[in-house]
Structures are given as structure tokens and as C-alpha cells.
Design a protein around this motif. Structure first.
Motif, short mmCIF file in Angstrom:
data_model
loop_
_atom_site.label_atom_id
_atom_site.label_comp_id
_atom_site.label_asym_id
_atom_site.label_seq_id
_atom_site.Cartn_x
_atom_site.Cartn_y
_atom_site.Cartn_z
N LEU A 262 -7.05 -3.96 -12.92
CA LEU A 262 -6.85 -5.40 -13.00
C LEU A 262 -7.33 -5.91 -14.35
O LEU A 262 -6.67 -6.70 -15.02
N ASN A 263 -8.50 -5.42 -14.76
CA ASN A 263 -9.06 -5.73 -16.07
C ASN A 263 -10.07 -4.64 -16.40
O ASN A 263 -10.10 -3.59 -15.75
N SER A 264 -10.92 -4.87 -17.39
CA SER A 264 -11.87 -3.84 -17.83
C SER A 264 -12.99 -3.59 -16.82
O SER A 264 -13.70 -2.59 -16.92
N GLU A 265 -13.12 -4.49 -15.84
CA GLU A 265 -14.24 -4.37 -14.90
C GLU A 265 -13.82 -4.06 -13.47
O GLU A 265 -14.62 -3.55 -12.69
N LYS A 266 -12.58 -4.39 -13.10
CA LYS A 266 -12.18 -4.26 -11.70
C LYS A 266 -10.87 -3.50 -11.53
O LYS A 266 -10.01 -3.50 -12.41
N ILE A 267 -10.74 -2.87 -10.37
CA ILE A 267 -9.54 -2.14 -9.98
C ILE A 267 -9.02 -2.75 -8.69
O ILE A 267 -9.78 -2.99 -7.75
N LYS A 268 -7.71 -3.00 -8.65
CA LYS A 268 -7.10 -3.53 -7.44
C LYS A 268 -6.60 -2.35 -6.60
O LYS A 268 -5.90 -1.48 -7.09
N VAL A 269 -6.99 -2.35 -5.32
CA VAL A 269 -6.64 -1.26 -4.41
C VAL A 269 -5.97 -1.84 -3.17
O VAL A 269 -6.45 -2.84 -2.62
N SER A 270 -4.88 -1.22 -2.74
CA SER A 270 -4.22 -1.61 -1.50
C SER A 270 -4.05 -0.37 -0.63
O SER A 270 -3.77 0.72 -1.12
N PHE A 271 -4.24 -0.55 0.67
CA PHE A 271 -4.11 0.55 1.62
C PHE A 271 -3.85 -0.04 3.00
O PHE A 271 -3.96 -1.26 3.20
N GLU A 272 -3.52 0.81 3.95
CA GLU A 272 -3.23 0.35 5.30
C GLU A 272 -4.25 0.90 6.30
O GLU A 272 -4.65 2.06 6.20
N VAL A 273 -4.67 0.05 7.25
CA VAL A 273 -5.58 0.45 8.32
C VAL A 273 -5.11 -0.16 9.63
O VAL A 273 -4.36 -1.14 9.63
N ASP A 274 -5.56 0.43 10.74
CA ASP A 274 -5.18 -0.12 12.04
C ASP A 274 -6.39 -0.66 12.81
O ASP A 274 -6.29 -0.94 13.99
N ASN A 275 -7.54 -0.79 12.11
CA ASN A 275 -8.74 -1.31 12.76
C ASN A 275 -9.50 -2.18 11.76
O ASN A 275 -10.29 -1.68 10.96
N LEU A 276 -9.25 -3.49 11.78
CA LEU A 276 -9.87 -4.39 10.80
C LEU A 276 -11.37 -4.49 10.97
O LEU A 276 -12.11 -4.64 9.99
N SER A 277 -11.85 -4.43 12.20
CA SER A 277 -13.30 -4.51 12.43
C SER A 277 -14.02 -3.33 11.79
O SER A 277 -15.06 -3.49 11.15
N PHE A 278 -13.44 -2.15 11.94
CA PHE A 278 -14.05 -0.96 11.35
C PHE A 278 -14.06 -1.05 9.83
O PHE A 278 -15.08 -0.80 9.19
N ILE A 279 -12.90 -1.40 9.24
CA ILE A 279 -12.84 -1.41 7.77
C ILE A 279 -13.71 -2.52 7.21
O ILE A 279 -14.27 -2.40 6.11
N ASN A 280 -13.89 -3.61 7.95
CA ASN A 280 -14.77 -4.69 7.51
C ASN A 280 -16.20 -4.20 7.39
O ASN A 280 -16.88 -4.43 6.38
N GLU A 281 -16.68 -3.49 8.42
CA GLU A 281 -18.04 -2.96 8.39
C GLU A 281 -18.19 -1.88 7.33
O GLU A 281 -19.23 -1.77 6.67
#
Length: 312
Positions: A262-281
Motif C-alpha cells: 500500500l505504501n512504505s509502511e503497510k501491506i494490504k492483504v485479502s483472504f477468505e474465512v468462514d468464521n469471523l469470530s475466530f479470525i477476529n480473535e
């Protein structure tokens, strides 16, 4: 690799009668010349290793000849110690005890110089100290019984105490044993659900191998079983600080994702999951180093969780 180590490995390979090799294949395997392999053969014959040759299949040893199984180099022994220390760090009490038993058996047959080397490594090599020193050891989900069922392609039956509170006897076709950070799972085809499911081993009890054999589904790959999708996946987009990205990427619980600077400090990442509660934690471990961009439902899940945490 020095000549002694190479000849030991060559001797072990020759004993594997079902996989004979030509001199050229041995030379390519060890990255040496064919002349060097012939010299190794001569050296082995001088210590009475009965090498045989067949013009169709290549080199081997006389049927019935057995090589002592515990002839380790210091490098190989160090590798074994690392592996055993990993097993001893597990929360599964049965695995820990089995690893200790293997250590004792190896120590009893090693020459004195390697025995001292092994004892030194045991004391000074620590794998995952948080698991080793901080976790309570648990019994449950006999790892060995499950691995035996997998090798025999036999169904298993067990009592399962699910996190949801659901307690039932399950019958599955076991496919994989998988270690997830701090616990073991068995992945198999559930006869109750009619689909593949994960079962945490320390929630498994009263396990038995049934006489029923099963045929593995030929179109199922190991990666598909581990990173299974059931059609309800949602796309997640996050911004990750480059300082933590290596750790983020190494532990991201999916094998399919896209990344872009995205810039010199950050990377944009996209992926798919089927459990939002798990990925949130899971994302919480990175604190402010990871910002959720989408979906809105995940952002709301994060807000609600943080509010609950503040109220406690």
C-alpha cells in the motif's frame, strides 16, 4: 557430508530392497562422482557388507542382511533431539510420556561420546517454552490409536465433548492428524454430519478402532482438508504493518490470500474465512499493527468484543 556419513546413508539405502538404484542415481543423490560411489562400494565390501548388483534394477544388498538401526551421526542425533523436545512440549500427556520412552531407549544403545552429546542437547534445547513450562498436560484422544486407524484405513468411534456443549458419540473415517499451535486435531469424514469435520483430541474419549474399512476419497487433497471451505466464506481485507508482516503471513490460517504494497509502511492483504469470530480473535494478537478494512460485519464484531473486554 563426509565420507563416513555418506557411506552409512549409502548402506541404509542399499538395504531398502524395493528401491534399488544405479551408480548414476546414487551419484546424483549424494552430489558426487560415480568414481566416488564405486570407492564407497569397495569400502563397504571391506567391512563385509554383501553388496549385490542386478543389470535391470541396480545395486542392493543380499536378502536377509540387516544393518544395526541406531547408527546416528551427531547431526542426525541433534535432529532427533529437536523432534523429541517438540513432542515433549505438547499438552498431550501420552505423547510426552512416549517421547521420554524413546529418549531412554536411544540413550541405552549410544556410544559414550554420543550419549554425552545427547544429554547436553536435552538440557540446553528448548522448543516452545510457553508450552513446555506453562501448559497443563492433558489426557485424551489417543494419538497412537488414531494414527493406527489412519494407516489401516479403518473407521473409529469416540465420545466427543464439543465446545458448543454438544456431547455425542461420533463415527468418522480418519484422514489426518494436524497440530494447530497448541493442540492436536483429527480431520475425518463424519458419519453424523455427512461431511469432513475437525475434532480436537483433548475433547475425544472412549476411542475405538472399528472393523469397518473405508475407501479414501481420491479427489480430496491434504490442503483441501486443512483449509476447507463450505461455501459460506467471507472476504476479509486488512492493512498490516510491514514490521509484523512476516509473522502475520507465516501464521495466517488460510493458504489462499492476495497481498499488495500500500505504501512504505503497510501491506494490504485479502483472504477468505468462514468464521469471523475466530479470525477476529486471531487478529487481536497483532494489536494496532493490523487494521480491519472489510467486511463491516468483522469490524462490528471487533467493536463488540472490545466493549465486552472493557466491561470485565
Amino acid at each position: 557430508m563426509n565420507s563416513s556419513e555418506r557411506r552409512l546413508k549409502l548402506m541404509l539405502m542399499l538395504q531398502q530392497g524395493k528401491s534399488r538404484k544405479t551408480v548414476q542415481e546414487f551419484a546424483e543423490y549424494f552430489d558426487v562422482s560415480k568414481r566416488t560411489i564405486f570407492r564407497d562400494f569397495n569400502a563397504l565390501q571391506e567391512i563385509n557388507v554383501p553388496i549385490t548388483w542386478d543389470k535391470y534394477s541396480g545395486y542392493g544388498v543380499m536378502p536377509g542382511f540387516k544393518i544395526p538401526p541406531l547408527m546416528f551421526s551427531s547431526h542426525e542425533l541433534a535432529t532427533i533431539i529437536v523432534g523429541l523436545n517438540f513432542v515433549k512440549s505438547q499438552v498431550d500427556e501420552n505423547l510426552v510420556e512416549d517421547a521420554k520412552g524413546v529418549e531412554v531407549k536411544i540413550q541405552n544403545v549410544l556410544p559414550d561420546e554420543l550419549k554425552q552429546f545427547m544429554e547436553s542437547l536435552q538440557k540446553r534445547t528448548v522448543i516452545d517454552p510457553y508450552l513446555k513450562f506453562g501448559s497443563e498436560k492433558k489426557k485424551g484422544g489417543n494419538w497412537y490409536v488414531i494414527s493406527s486407524a489412519i494407516s489401516q484405513k479403518k473407521r473409529i468411534q469416540f465420545f466427543y465433548d464439543a465446545k458448543s456443549g454438544d456431547k455425542k458419540t461420533r463415527k468418522i473415517d480418519p484422514y489426518l492428524l494436524v497440530f494447530y499451535q497448541d493442540h492436536w486435531n483429527v480431520i475425518g469424514f463424519s458419519h453424523l454430519r455427512g461431511d469432513f469435520r475437525n475434532f480436537i483430541l483433548d475433547r475425544v474419549s472412549k476411542i475405538e478402532i472399528l472393523e469397518e474399512e473405508f475407501q479414501e476419497k481420491s479427489n480430496i487433497a491434504i490442503e483441501d482438508l486443512i483449509f476447507r471451505r463450505d461455501g459460506r466464506s467471507q472476504k476479509v481485507e486488512v492493512l498490516v504493518d510491514k514490521g509484523v508482516y512476516k509473522r502475520f503471513k507465516a501464521n495466517l490460517p488460510t493458504n489462499k490470500f492476495n497481498e499488495s504494497d500500500l505504501n512504505s509502511e503497510k501491506i494490504k492483504v485479502s483472504f477468505e474465512v468462514d468464521n469471523l469470530s475466530f479470525i477476529n480473535e486471531w487478529l487481536l494478537q497483532f494489536g494496532q499493527s493490523v487494521k480491519i478494512e472489510a467486511p463491516k460485519q468483522l469490524i462490528q464484531t471487533r467493536i463488540e468484543l472490545l466493549k465486552l473486554m472493557l466491561l470485565q
